[in-house]
Write an enzyme that holds these catalytic residues in place. Structure first.
Site, PDB file in Angstrom:
ATOM      1  N   CYS A 116      -5.389  -5.380  20.739  1.00 35.65           N
ATOM      2  CA  CYS A 116      -4.289  -5.877  21.637  1.00 35.65           C
ATOM      3  C   CYS A 116      -4.883  -6.757  22.911  1.00 35.65           C
ATOM      4  O   CYS A 116      -4.063  -7.390  23.703  1.00 35.65           O
ATOM      5  CB  CYS A 116      -3.516  -4.766  22.225  1.00 35.65           C
ATOM      6  SG  CYS A 116      -2.328  -4.069  20.940  1.00 35.65           S
ATOM      7  N   HIS A 256       0.452  -7.032  29.037  1.00 29.49           N
ATOM      8  CA  HIS A 256       0.492  -6.623  27.456  1.00 29.49           C
ATOM      9  C   HIS A 256       1.629  -5.736  27.400  1.00 29.49           C
ATOM     10  O   HIS A 256       1.693  -4.739  28.360  1.00 29.49           O
ATOM     11  CB  HIS A 256      -0.852  -6.064  27.113  1.00 29.49           C
ATOM     12  CG  HIS A 256      -0.706  -5.585  25.657  1.00 29.49           C
ATOM     13  ND1 HIS A 256      -0.261  -6.116  24.460  1.00 29.49           N
ATOM     14  CD2 HIS A 256      -0.962  -4.231  25.001  1.00 29.49           C
ATOM     15  CE1 HIS A 256      -0.046  -5.227  23.650  1.00 29.49           C
ATOM     16  NE2 HIS A 256      -0.574  -4.281  23.904  1.00 29.49           N
ATOM     17  N   ASN A 286       5.895  -4.373  20.865  1.00 26.82           N
ATOM     18  CA  ASN A 286       4.486  -4.690  21.214  1.00 26.82           C
ATOM     19  C   ASN A 286       4.004  -5.734  19.981  1.00 26.82           C
ATOM     20  O   ASN A 286       4.074  -5.306  18.751  1.00 26.82           O
ATOM     21  CB  ASN A 286       3.885  -3.490  21.185  1.00 26.82           C
ATOM     22  CG  ASN A 286       2.311  -3.640  21.234  1.00 26.82           C
ATOM     23  OD1 ASN A 286       1.787  -4.890  21.090  1.00 26.82           O
ATOM     24  ND2 ASN A 286       1.464  -2.564  21.417  1.00 26.82           N
TER      25      ASN A 286
HETATM   26  O1  UT7 Z   1      -1.113  -1.606  22.432  1.00 27.36           O
HETATM   27  C1  UT7 Z   1      -1.888  -0.745  21.998  1.00 27.36           C
HETATM   28  C2  UT7 Z   1      -2.152   0.291  22.938  1.00 27.36           C
HETATM   29  N1  UT7 Z   1      -1.177   1.332  22.574  1.00 27.36           N
HETATM   30  C3  UT7 Z   1      -0.505   1.792  23.721  1.00 27.36           C
HETATM   31  O2  UT7 Z   1      -0.729   1.423  24.857  1.00 27.36           O
HETATM   32  C4  UT7 Z   1       0.610   2.970  23.271  1.00 27.36           C
HETATM   33  C5  UT7 Z   1      -0.026   4.092  24.074  1.00 27.36           C
HETATM   34  N2  UT7 Z   1       1.000   5.408  23.844  1.00 27.36           N
HETATM   35  C6  UT7 Z   1       2.435   5.180  24.108  1.00 27.36           C
HETATM   36  O3  UT7 Z   1       2.778   4.216  24.487  1.00 27.36           O
HETATM   37  C7  UT7 Z   1       3.141   6.769  24.024  1.00 27.36           C
HETATM   38  O4  UT7 Z   1       2.187   7.589  23.785  1.00 27.36           O
HETATM   39  C8  UT7 Z   1       4.079   6.543  22.737  1.00 27.36           C
HETATM   40  C9  UT7 Z   1       5.299   5.652  23.137  1.00 27.36           C
HETATM   41  C10 UT7 Z   1       3.511   6.039  21.637  1.00 27.36           C
HETATM   42  C11 UT7 Z   1       4.818   8.075  22.609  1.00 27.36           C
HETATM   43  O5  UT7 Z   1       5.219   8.392  23.769  1.00 27.36           O
HETATM   44  P1  UT7 Z   1       5.003   9.802  24.425  1.00 27.36           P
HETATM   45  O6  UT7 Z   1       5.848  10.025  25.500  1.00 27.36           O
HETATM   46  O7  UT7 Z   1       3.463  10.075  24.490  1.00 27.36           O
HETATM   47  O8  UT7 Z   1       5.474  10.869  23.178  1.00 27.36           O
HETATM   48  P2  UT7 Z   1       4.571  11.775  22.556  1.00 27.36           P
HETATM   49  O9  UT7 Z   1       3.873  11.325  21.512  1.00 27.36           O
HETATM   50  O10 UT7 Z   1       4.093  12.959  23.569  1.00 27.36           O
HETATM   51  O11 UT7 Z   1       5.618  12.769  21.817  1.00 27.36           O
HETATM   52  C12 UT7 Z   1       6.467  13.634  22.561  1.00 27.36           C
HETATM   53  C13 UT7 Z   1       7.764  14.000  21.472  1.00 27.36           C
HETATM   54  C14 UT7 Z   1       7.065  14.732  20.289  1.00 27.36           C
HETATM   55  O12 UT7 Z   1       7.834  15.771  19.853  1.00 27.36           O
HETATM   56  P3  UT7 Z   1       7.397  17.312  20.498  1.00 27.36           P
HETATM   57  O13 UT7 Z   1       6.189  17.678  19.764  1.00 27.36           O
HETATM   58  O14 UT7 Z   1       7.528  17.208  21.956  1.00 27.36           O
HETATM   59  O15 UT7 Z   1       8.485  18.340  19.823  1.00 27.36           O
HETATM   60  C15 UT7 Z   1       7.436  13.765  19.458  1.00 27.36           C
HETATM   61  O16 UT7 Z   1       7.231  14.270  17.954  1.00 27.36           O
HETATM   62  O17 UT7 Z   1       8.564  13.086  20.915  1.00 27.36           O
HETATM   63  C16 UT7 Z   1       8.740  12.988  19.753  1.00 27.36           C
HETATM   64  N3  UT7 Z   1       8.407  11.536  19.047  1.00 27.36           N
HETATM   65  C17 UT7 Z   1       9.611  11.047  18.931  1.00 27.36           C
HETATM   66  N4  UT7 Z   1      11.058  11.315  19.191  1.00 27.36           N
HETATM   67  C18 UT7 Z   1      11.990  10.468  18.741  1.00 27.36           C
HETATM   68  C19 UT7 Z   1       7.605  10.818  18.742  1.00 27.36           C
HETATM   69  N5  UT7 Z   1       8.074   9.645  18.479  1.00 27.36           N
HETATM   70  C20 UT7 Z   1       9.493   9.724  18.388  1.00 27.36           C
HETATM   71  C21 UT7 Z   1      10.407   8.865  18.140  1.00 27.36           C
HETATM   72  N6  UT7 Z   1      11.679   9.218  18.395  1.00 27.36           N
HETATM   73  N7  UT7 Z   1      10.411   7.577  17.609  1.00 27.36           N
END
Ligand code: UT7
Length: 329
Positions: A116, A256, A286
Site C-alpha cells: 500500500c 492512504h 482500499n
Molecule cells: O492497507 C493495508 C494496511 N491495512 C490496514 O491498515 C488495515 C488495518 N486493520 C483494520 O483496518 C481493522 O483491523 C479491520 C477493519 C480489518 C478490522 O477491524 P477491527 O476493529 O480490528 O475488528 P477485529 O478484527 O478486532 O474484529 C472484531 C470483531 C470480531 O468478532 P469477535 O471475535 O469480537 O466476536 C470479528 O470476527 O468483528 C468481527 N468481524 C466482523 N463482523 C462483521 C470481522 N469482520 C467483520 C465483518 N462484519 N466484515
C-alpha cells in the site's frame, strides 16, 4: 541555474463502474452496513468485472486520461513506474503492459512493489530521475485489481478492498514547487501479518495451495491496525517537524485510505482539521496503490499553486512513509 525539483503537473484517475455496496456484501458473508461503516468508514467499493481484464487495464485507463488531459503524446513519456500489488502477471511488469497499451513507445517501464506504500515509494523514486536532470516526463501510476486476490467468503478482508487506479505526470520545476521531502520506511518482520501465502518462489502454486485458499490476502487486521495507526501518524509528524511545519501550514493531508480510524488518528496527531483531509474511502474502499492518486484526482479542482500537501501511507511489508510537496498548479 536554480535547483530543479520534481512537480506533479497532471493527475487522472479511473475506477470501474460496478459498485459493490455494503448491502450486497451482507448477502455474501455474515456482515452488515453498521459494522463495516463504524469499523472502516467504507460504504461501497468498485469492482472490475469481465474476463481478461487486469490491473494494467485500470492503469492504462488512468494514463490515457492523463495524456489526453495534458495534451501530451504517449511517445513523449520517458519512464512509466507502476506501483501495484496485483500485477497482471508475476512477469513481465504491469508497467511494460501499460506502456504498450497506451503507446508509450519511447518510455522504459518497470513496477515497484511496496504494497500500500507503493505509490509513495514510486513517487519518491521518480522524483530523483527528475531532480538529477536525467528525465523530463515521468508517469507514476498506482493500479490495483484487489478483487483478484480477495476471498469473497472471508468477511474480515472482503469488505475492505476495491479496484482502481490513478496516475500522475511528474516534470521538472524551477520555482521550488513539487516534492520537497520524503521519509520512507520498511520493516520486513511485519510480513507475517499481511501477505499472500502462495504463488511466489517460496511456495509455488499447486492444487494444495489453491485448496487451502493461499492465493488470497491474509491479514491479521488487529496487528496491522496497531502498527498502521502508530507509524502513519509518527512518520507524518516527523516530516512536519523536519520541515518546520505546523498543522496550520498544511493545506491538505492526503492519506492512504485503509481505514477511516487510521486516517483520523494521523490527522489528529498532525493537528490537521478534518476539513483538510482528503477522504474517499466511503466510495472506493482500499484500492491499495490507487488510494492517494485517486484522492488527488478528485480534489484537483480545490488545489491551489503553492499549497502544502502531506501524503502518507502504510502497508504490507511493513512499509510506510510520508511525502511533503508543494502543489505546482
Ligand atoms: O492497507 C493495508 C494496511 N491495512 C490496514 O491498515 C488495515 C488495518 N486493520 C483494520 O483496518 C481493522 O483491523 C479491520 C477493519 C480489518 C478490522 O477491524 P477491527 O476493529 O480490528 O475488528 P477485529 O478484527 O478486532 O474484529 C472484531 C470483531 C470480531 O468478532 P469477535 O471475535 O469480537 O466476536 C470479528 O470476527 O468483528 C468481527 N468481524 C466482523 N463482523 C462483521 C470481522 N469482520 C467483520 C465483518 N462484519 N466484515
Amino acid at each position: 541555474m536554480s535547483k530543479i525539483t520534481a512537480a506533479i503537473t497532471g493527475i487522472h484517475g479511473w475506477v470501474p463502474e460496478y459498485k459493490l455496496t455494503n448491502e450486497e456484501l451482507s448477502t455474501m458473508v455474515d456482515t452488515n452496513d453498521e459494522w463495516i461503516t463504524s469499523r472502516t468508514g467504507i460504504k461501497e467499493r468498485r469492482i472490475l468485472k469481465g474476463e481478461g481484464l487486469g490491473s494494467s487495464d485500470l492503469g492504462a485507463k488512468a494514463v490515457e486520461g492523463l495524456l489526453k488531459k495534458k495534451n501530451i503524446k504517449a511517445e513523449e513519456i520517458d519512464l512509466i513506474i507502476c506501483a501495484t500489488a496485483t500485477p497482471d502477471m508475476i512477469f513481465p511488469s504491469t508497467a511494460c503492459i501499460i506502456a504498450d497499451k497506451v503507446g508509450a513507445k519511447n518510455a522504459f517501464a518497470y513496477d515497484l512493489m511496496a504494497a500500500c506504500s507503493g505509490f509513495l515509494f514510486s513517487l519518491s523514486t521518480a522524483s530523483k530521475y527528475i531532480e538529477s536532470g536525467t528525465y523530463k516526463k515521468i508517469i507514476v501510476v498506482g493500479a490495483d485489481k484487489m478483487s483478484s486476490i480477495i476471498d469473497y467468503e472471508e468477511r474480515t478482508t472482503c469488505v475492505i478492498f476495491g479496484d482502481g487506479a490513478g496516475a500522475v505526470l511528474l516534470e521538472p520545476n524551477e520555482e521550488g514547487l513539487g516534492i520537497q521531502d520524503a521519509i520512507l520506511k520498511s520493516d520486513g518482520s511485519g510480513r507475517d501479518y499481511l501477505h499472500m501465502k502462495a504463488g511466489g518462489s517460496l511456495k509455488p502454486s499447486s492444487h494444495e495451495t489453491v485448496d487451502a485458499k493461499e492465493h488470497y490476502i491474509y491479514q491479521d487486521g488487529k496487528t496491522v491496525f496497531k502498527f498502521a495507526v502508530t507509524n502513519m501518524a509518527d512518520v507524518s509528524a516527523e516530516i512536519m517537524e523536519r520541515n518546520q511545519l505546523t498543522g496550520d501550514d498544511i493545506a491538505w493531508l492526503v492519506p492512504h485510505q485503509a481505514n477511516k480510524r487510521i486516517i483520523d488518528a494521523t490527522a489528529n496527531r498532525m493537528g490537521v482539521g478534518t476539513e483538510k483531509v482528503m477522504l474517499n474511502i466511503q466510495k472506493f474502499g482500499n484500492t491499495t496503490n490507487g488510494t492517494i492518486p485517486l484522492c488527488l484526482w478528485e480534489w484537483e479542482d480545490k488545489l491551489k499553486k503553492g499549497d502544502n500537501l502531506v501524503l502518507a501511507a502504510f502497508g504490507g511489508g511493513f512499509t510506510w512513509g510520508s511525502i511533503y510537496l508543494k502543489w505546482a498548479y
